[in-house]
Design a protein around this motif. Sequence first.
Motif, PDB file in Angstrom:
ATOM      1  N   ARG A  16       1.130  -0.800  -0.124  1.00 26.69           N
ATOM      2  CA  ARG A  16       0.593  -0.102  -0.086  1.00 26.69           C
ATOM      3  C   ARG A  16       1.002   1.036   0.097  1.00 26.69           C
ATOM      4  O   ARG A  16       0.449   2.402  -0.752  1.00 26.69           O
ATOM      5  CB  ARG A  16      -0.955   0.117   1.267  1.00 26.69           C
ATOM      6  CG  ARG A  16      -1.776  -1.614   1.507  1.00 26.69           C
ATOM      7  CD  ARG A  16      -3.358  -1.541   0.238  1.00 26.69           C
ATOM      8  NE  ARG A  16      -2.208  -1.966  -0.804  1.00 26.69           N
ATOM      9  CZ  ARG A  16      -2.877  -2.150  -1.650  1.00 26.69           C
ATOM     10  NH1 ARG A  16      -3.647  -2.520  -1.956  1.00 26.69           N
ATOM     11  NH2 ARG A  16      -1.755  -3.851  -2.390  1.00 26.69           N
ATOM     12  N   ARG A  17       2.395   1.444   0.317  1.00 29.87           N
ATOM     13  CA  ARG A  17       3.193   2.628   0.548  1.00 29.87           C
ATOM     14  C   ARG A  17       3.288   2.713  -0.676  1.00 29.87           C
ATOM     15  O   ARG A  17       3.734   3.824  -1.227  1.00 29.87           O
ATOM     16  CB  ARG A  17       3.708   2.480   1.594  1.00 29.87           C
ATOM     17  CG  ARG A  17       4.952   3.111   2.068  1.00 29.87           C
ATOM     18  CD  ARG A  17       5.856   2.644   2.921  1.00 29.87           C
ATOM     19  NE  ARG A  17       7.106   1.208   3.059  1.00 29.87           N
ATOM     20  CZ  ARG A  17       7.537   1.124   2.759  1.00 29.87           C
ATOM     21  NH1 ARG A  17       8.554   2.305   1.195  1.00 29.87           N
ATOM     22  NH2 ARG A  17       8.355   0.241   2.826  1.00 29.87           N
ATOM     23  N   GLU A  18       3.850   1.864  -0.884  1.00 37.65           N
ATOM     24  CA  GLU A  18       4.278   1.515  -2.657  1.00 37.65           C
ATOM     25  C   GLU A  18       3.843   1.921  -3.337  1.00 37.65           C
ATOM     26  O   GLU A  18       3.756   2.631  -4.817  1.00 37.65           O
ATOM     27  CB  GLU A  18       5.095   0.276  -2.918  1.00 37.65           C
ATOM     28  CG  GLU A  18       6.267  -0.264  -2.422  1.00 37.65           C
ATOM     29  CD  GLU A  18       6.346  -0.780  -2.609  1.00 37.65           C
ATOM     30  OE1 GLU A  18       6.040  -1.966  -3.335  1.00 37.65           O
ATOM     31  OE2 GLU A  18       7.695  -1.616  -1.728  1.00 37.65           O
ATOM     32  N   MET A  24       0.857  12.779  -4.494  1.00 36.59           N
ATOM     33  CA  MET A  24      -0.187  12.291  -3.840  1.00 36.59           C
ATOM     34  C   MET A  24      -0.333  12.762  -2.611  1.00 36.59           C
ATOM     35  O   MET A  24      -2.258  13.184  -2.236  1.00 36.59           O
ATOM     36  CB  MET A  24      -0.824  11.327  -4.133  1.00 36.59           C
ATOM     37  CG  MET A  24      -0.674  10.732  -5.281  1.00 36.59           C
ATOM     38  SD  MET A  24      -0.877   8.475  -5.343  1.00 36.59           S
ATOM     39  CE  MET A  24      -2.335   8.393  -4.794  1.00 36.59           C
ATOM     40  N   VAL A  25      -0.010  13.251  -1.349  1.00 34.21           N
ATOM     41  CA  VAL A  25       0.014  13.753  -0.035  1.00 34.21           C
ATOM     42  C   VAL A  25       0.621  15.284   0.027  1.00 34.21           C
ATOM     43  O   VAL A  25       1.423  14.627   1.154  1.00 34.21           O
ATOM     44  CB  VAL A  25       0.962  12.943   0.681  1.00 34.21           C
ATOM     45  CG1 VAL A  25      -0.159  11.318   0.799  1.00 34.21           C
ATOM     46  CG2 VAL A  25       2.023  12.167   0.329  1.00 34.21           C
ATOM     47  N   LEU A  46       3.450  11.730   8.071  1.00 35.82           N
ATOM     48  CA  LEU A  46       1.963  11.591   8.291  1.00 35.82           C
ATOM     49  C   LEU A  46       1.378  11.275   8.674  1.00 35.82           C
ATOM     50  O   LEU A  46       0.234  11.765   9.364  1.00 35.82           O
ATOM     51  CB  LEU A  46       1.567  11.801   6.558  1.00 35.82           C
ATOM     52  CG  LEU A  46       2.826  12.544   5.382  1.00 35.82           C
ATOM     53  CD1 LEU A  46       2.059  11.162   4.491  1.00 35.82           C
ATOM     54  CD2 LEU A  46       2.106  13.821   5.358  1.00 35.82           C
ATOM     55  N   ALA A  47       1.218   9.885   9.058  1.00 37.65           N
ATOM     56  CA  ALA A  47      -0.091   9.210  10.410  1.00 37.65           C
ATOM     57  C   ALA A  47       0.514   9.392  12.064  1.00 37.65           C
ATOM     58  O   ALA A  47      -0.472   9.585  12.598  1.00 37.65           O
ATOM     59  CB  ALA A  47       0.228   7.696   9.682  1.00 37.65           C
ATOM     60  N   THR A  76      -3.098   7.829   6.199  1.00 38.98           N
ATOM     61  CA  THR A  76      -2.004   7.614   4.812  1.00 38.98           C
ATOM     62  C   THR A  76      -2.485   7.397   3.346  1.00 38.98           C
ATOM     63  O   THR A  76      -1.896   7.937   2.698  1.00 38.98           O
ATOM     64  CB  THR A  76      -1.222   7.645   5.879  1.00 38.98           C
ATOM     65  OG1 THR A  76      -1.096   8.367   6.974  1.00 38.98           O
ATOM     66  CG2 THR A  76       0.010   8.634   5.325  1.00 38.98           C
ATOM     67  N   LEU A  77      -2.126   6.443   3.921  1.00 38.50           N
ATOM     68  CA  LEU A  77      -2.374   4.982   2.491  1.00 38.50           C
ATOM     69  C   LEU A  77      -3.616   5.358   1.697  1.00 38.50           C
ATOM     70  O   LEU A  77      -3.300   3.967   0.898  1.00 38.50           O
ATOM     71  CB  LEU A  77      -1.762   3.767   3.178  1.00 38.50           C
ATOM     72  CG  LEU A  77      -0.447   3.618   3.723  1.00 38.50           C
ATOM     73  CD1 LEU A  77      -0.089   2.033   4.500  1.00 38.50           C
ATOM     74  CD2 LEU A  77       0.821   3.795   3.086  1.00 38.50           C
TER      75      LEU A  77
END
Length: 273
Positions: A16-18, A24-25, A46-47, A76-77
């Motif tokens: 999910r992180r990749e 995007m964030v 971010l979290a 975050t993800l």
Amino acid sequence: MAEAKRTDLAAFLRTRRERITPEMVDLAPGPRRRTPGLRREEVAQLAGVGVTWYTWLEQGRPINASTQVLDAIARTLRLDNAEWQHLYRLAGHNAGVPAGDAVRVTPQIQEILDQLDPMPACLSNSRCDVLAWNSAYAVLVPEVVQAPEGERNTLWQSCVSTKLSAMLVNREQELPGVIAVFRGAYSRHADDPCWQGFVTRLSAASPEFARLWARQDVAEPGPREKLMKHERVGEMRFTTTILHSPAPETRMVIYSPMDDGTRAAIDRLLTET
């Protein structure tokens, strides 16, 4: 947490992180990256969790994660509802996920919002989290869209932000109604620690919210008149229209100007941005 689940959790978080890019964030791409997506330390930042702790979680080490921490990581993800629930199960939690909280904003939804310019519009869930918005909404209430993710919430900002509070001309009528609608949604999620934590934090941050929350008033969402006084363009008058999204408990809120002066004020804000 069993070893097999820890291994699956580690692999799930990594994949999910990749898929989340820095853009995007709202992070700068920076120098060339050895791996796709975000770095572990960026997810942790971010979290709002420790880098070492998150690294251990992604390495499958035997540590416990609270639902509040999992919620922050999931946001975050950008996990959708199915992924969010899967994350809970892998981490050993059975609590349900607040419907609508993990909605993924598709390009089609964003295009609809953008096409509504210069009418301010946003996509929000039943907890008042703002999930997406157009340019007119961003210039109307920058305090909301620029807030940290956990506070990008119209109810939170209405109670805590002095700027947004000052903008609400009819605040004494508006805020009790908003909180009454929120209580109606809360009753469907009263056992959810994510909702419980939100009410606890907001009650501590805003005595006004705590007082109105204690009144136990409840109401259904519907169209309202909003009177706002912007520091740059003066008073504006809107009617709000709610369009329900296919995603559970998610809605598009559209601010329709009630007069030519309000239309001109929004145009001026957009031009000056």
